[in-house]
Design a protein around this motif. Structure first.
Motif, PDB file in Angstrom:
ATOM      1  N   THR A  38       0.834  -1.207   0.000  1.00 18.01           N
ATOM      2  CA  THR A  38       0.000   0.000   0.000  1.00 18.01           C
ATOM      3  C   THR A  38       0.862   1.248   0.000  1.00 18.01           C
ATOM      4  O   THR A  38       0.606   2.209  -0.746  1.00 18.01           O
ATOM      5  CB  THR A  38      -0.931   0.013   1.235  1.00 18.01           C
ATOM      6  OG1 THR A  38      -1.810  -1.111   1.167  1.00 18.01           O
ATOM      7  CG2 THR A  38      -1.750   1.293   1.285  1.00 18.01           C
ATOM      8  N   GLU A  69      -8.069   7.998   1.235  1.00 23.62           N
ATOM      9  CA  GLU A  69      -8.608   6.809   0.572  1.00 23.62           C
ATOM     10  C   GLU A  69      -7.788   5.564   0.870  1.00 23.62           C
ATOM     11  O   GLU A  69      -8.333   4.513   1.223  1.00 23.62           O
ATOM     12  CB  GLU A  69      -8.657   7.065  -0.935  1.00 23.62           C
ATOM     13  CG  GLU A  69      -9.198   5.886  -1.727  1.00 23.62           C
ATOM     14  CD  GLU A  69      -9.156   6.141  -3.223  1.00 23.62           C
ATOM     15  OE1 GLU A  69      -9.263   5.166  -3.989  1.00 23.62           O
ATOM     16  OE2 GLU A  69      -9.008   7.310  -3.633  1.00 23.62           O
ATOM     17  N   ARG A  70      -6.471   5.679   0.751  1.00 19.60           N
ATOM     18  CA  ARG A  70      -5.608   4.503   0.884  1.00 19.60           C
ATOM     19  C   ARG A  70      -5.502   3.999   2.318  1.00 19.60           C
ATOM     20  O   ARG A  70      -5.418   2.793   2.554  1.00 19.60           O
ATOM     21  CB  ARG A  70      -4.213   4.836   0.352  1.00 19.60           C
ATOM     22  CG  ARG A  70      -4.141   4.930  -1.157  1.00 19.60           C
ATOM     23  CD  ARG A  70      -4.330   3.572  -1.784  1.00 19.60           C
ATOM     24  NE  ARG A  70      -4.103   3.592  -3.221  1.00 19.60           N
ATOM     25  CZ  ARG A  70      -4.086   2.513  -3.971  1.00 19.60           C
ATOM     26  NH1 ARG A  70      -4.278   1.331  -3.420  1.00 19.60           N
ATOM     27  NH2 ARG A  70      -3.889   2.603  -5.269  1.00 19.60           N
ATOM     28  N   TYR A  71      -5.477   4.925   3.279  1.00 20.73           N
ATOM     29  CA  TYR A  71      -5.318   4.511   4.676  1.00 20.73           C
ATOM     30  C   TYR A  71      -6.631   4.530   5.439  1.00 20.73           C
ATOM     31  O   TYR A  71      -6.653   4.262   6.638  1.00 20.73           O
ATOM     32  CB  TYR A  71      -4.267   5.397   5.359  1.00 20.73           C
ATOM     33  CG  TYR A  71      -2.882   5.127   4.817  1.00 20.73           C
ATOM     34  CD1 TYR A  71      -2.171   3.999   5.188  1.00 20.73           C
ATOM     35  CD2 TYR A  71      -2.325   5.983   3.887  1.00 20.73           C
ATOM     36  CE1 TYR A  71      -0.917   3.739   4.668  1.00 20.73           C
ATOM     37  CE2 TYR A  71      -1.066   5.738   3.357  1.00 20.73           C
ATOM     38  CZ  TYR A  71      -0.371   4.607   3.751  1.00 20.73           C
ATOM     39  OH  TYR A  71       0.863   4.346   3.222  1.00 20.73           O
ATOM     40  N   GLN A  72      -7.708   4.868   4.735  1.00 22.45           N
ATOM     41  CA  GLN A  72      -9.070   4.809   5.296  1.00 22.45           C
ATOM     42  C   GLN A  72      -9.167   5.546   6.634  1.00 22.45           C
ATOM     43  O   GLN A  72      -9.706   5.011   7.608  1.00 22.45           O
ATOM     44  CB  GLN A  72      -9.512   3.351   5.431  1.00 22.45           C
ATOM     45  CG  GLN A  72      -9.577   2.631   4.089  1.00 22.45           C
ATOM     46  CD  GLN A  72     -10.033   1.192   4.209  1.00 22.45           C
ATOM     47  OE1 GLN A  72      -9.908   0.570   5.274  1.00 22.45           O
ATOM     48  NE2 GLN A  72     -10.553   0.652   3.134  1.00 22.45           N
ATOM     49  N   LYS A  74     -10.548   8.890   8.744  1.00 20.94           N
ATOM     50  CA  LYS A  74     -11.743   9.720   8.681  1.00 20.94           C
ATOM     51  C   LYS A  74     -11.401  11.131   8.225  1.00 20.94           C
ATOM     52  O   LYS A  74     -12.059  11.687   7.343  1.00 20.94           O
ATOM     53  CB  LYS A  74     -12.410   9.763  10.067  1.00 20.94           C
ATOM     54  CG  LYS A  74     -13.718  10.536  10.116  1.00 20.94           C
ATOM     55  CD  LYS A  74     -14.830   9.803   9.405  1.00 20.94           C
ATOM     56  CE  LYS A  74     -16.159  10.539   9.562  1.00 20.94           C
ATOM     57  NZ  LYS A  74     -17.237   9.881   8.813  1.00 20.94           N
TER      58      LYS A  74
END
Length: 366
Positions: A38, A69-72, A74
């Motif tokens: 990732t 987006e990649r590490y989700q 907030k």
């Protein structure tokens, strides 16, 4: 009979425990590998973003969106010191909270983190509590990780991610986030020169045109919509002579007339700037060199038909006489290929014009 059964069960349990530990380690290794993949993907996306023909601010906002987006996470916010104030460069937090987010350097809880260049993790323990820097919010963020940003040991701002749950980042791999933090700094360093160029673009007083720096920032967005374009530099070769023979006001009027003539004949997709002094640049976006050269051949004729009336005193009888100042131009054109070094090409054309004989008055191809 019972003892052998007990021994067997103990052996089975021991085997299952060992097997479960093995599976757990494999899962952990897989997760670590997945996080590394990732991070590599994020780094690649960062590099792709740097190469895009967009402004510095747009690039930083896109990078922030990639992180979210990649590490989700907030919320993610990047704050940079611009020399006078701390400025939010990118954030997905509602703007009503920005005043608090751009002043975190003043919060006691983060001062040690800034001084030691180490991340700071904070979280509430239960519902109803709020993080120390929150002034008017309770439900938005319940945990946060603060990363100070440094370039060559100089503090330039911070990156903060926030979660909506208590203890949300307890198990997150901070080493991965440290790599991401370093990548953010690398991106900021890489686009620094572009930021400088964008900030020094000026409107020329006499021609009303943008300065040369516009070509390499906003102008390049338009130019790079096309695979190839034609770059044209031309020089008013007798501008210095006009200034000396008549006066500088006449020279300025020549600049105005030449600029207006071309502005009235150029498409909005073409970039026209006052490059420097007597030199101008035009980029014919998406146009082949031969077509651009034919256009400039026609414009050259019209430019050199310009006459500025000047009243001067005769050196023989002392009476006022009417004379005319007329510009002459030397032109050089070349092909520009998308995403190559535009500044390198214009420099090459400029060097040609500067080195050409003053009497040269034609269209040249490089």
């Amino acid at each position: 009979m019972i003892l052998p059964v007990i021994i067997l069960l103990v052996l089975i349990i021991a085997f299952l425990m060992i097997y479960n530990m093995s599976i757990y380690k494999k899962i952990q290794n897989f997760q670590n590998l997945n996080q590394k993949i990732t991070s590599l993907n994020v780094l690649q996306e960062f590099m792709n973003t740097i190469s895009e023909v967009t402004s510095v601010d747009e690039k930083i906002k896109k990078i922030n969106n990639i992180l979210i987006e990649r590490y989700q996470v907030k919320y993610s916010t990047i704050v940079i010191y611009n020399g006078t104030d701390y400025e939010i460069k990118a954030s997905n937090v509602d703007e009503k909270h920005w005043d608090a987010l751009k002043n975190l350097q003043n919060e006691e809880i983060f001062k040690d983190s800034i001084n030691t260049a180490t991340p700071k993790y904070i979280t509430v323990q239960k519902e109803g509590e709020r993080l120390p820097y929150q002034k008017m919010e309770f439900g938005r963020a319940k945990s946060a990780m603060f990363f100070p940003l440094y370039v060559e040991n100089v503090y330039i701002g911070y990156w903060i991610i926030e979660g909506s749950n208590p203890h949300e980042f307890d198990k997150i791999d901070t080493t991965i986030l440290e790599v991401v933090r370093n990548n953010i700094v690398s991106v900021l360093t890489t686009v620094e020169n572009q930021q400088v160029i964008e900030n020094i673009v000026r409107d020329d007083k006499f021609s009303g045109l943008k300065s040369a720096e516009y070509l390499f920032g906003e102008g390049k967005k338009i130019i790079d919509k096309y695979t190839t374009s034609t770059v044209c530099l031309f020089r008013v070769t007798n501008l210095e002579e006009i200034n000396n023979t008549f006066n500088r006001e006449t020279g300025n009027q020549i600049i105005i007339e030449v600029s207006n003539l071309l502005k009235n004949n150029l498409s909005a997709e073409y970039i026209f700037v006052r490059y420097m002094g007597p030199k101008f640049a035009i980029v014919f976006s998406g146009i082949e060199m031969e077509s651009a050269a034919n256009f400039m051949k026609d414009m050259k004729q019209k430019i050199e038909d310009i006459e500025i009336e000047v009243e001067t005193k005769s050196t023989t009888n002392g009476k006022n006489e009417i004379t005319f100042a007329k510009p002459k131009i030397n032109i050089v054109v070349s092909t520009y290929y998308k995403r190559t070094a535009l500044e390198g090409l214009t420099k090459k054309l400029e060097e040609y014009l500067d080195g050409a004989p003053k009497e040269e008055n034609t269209i040249n191809y490089l």
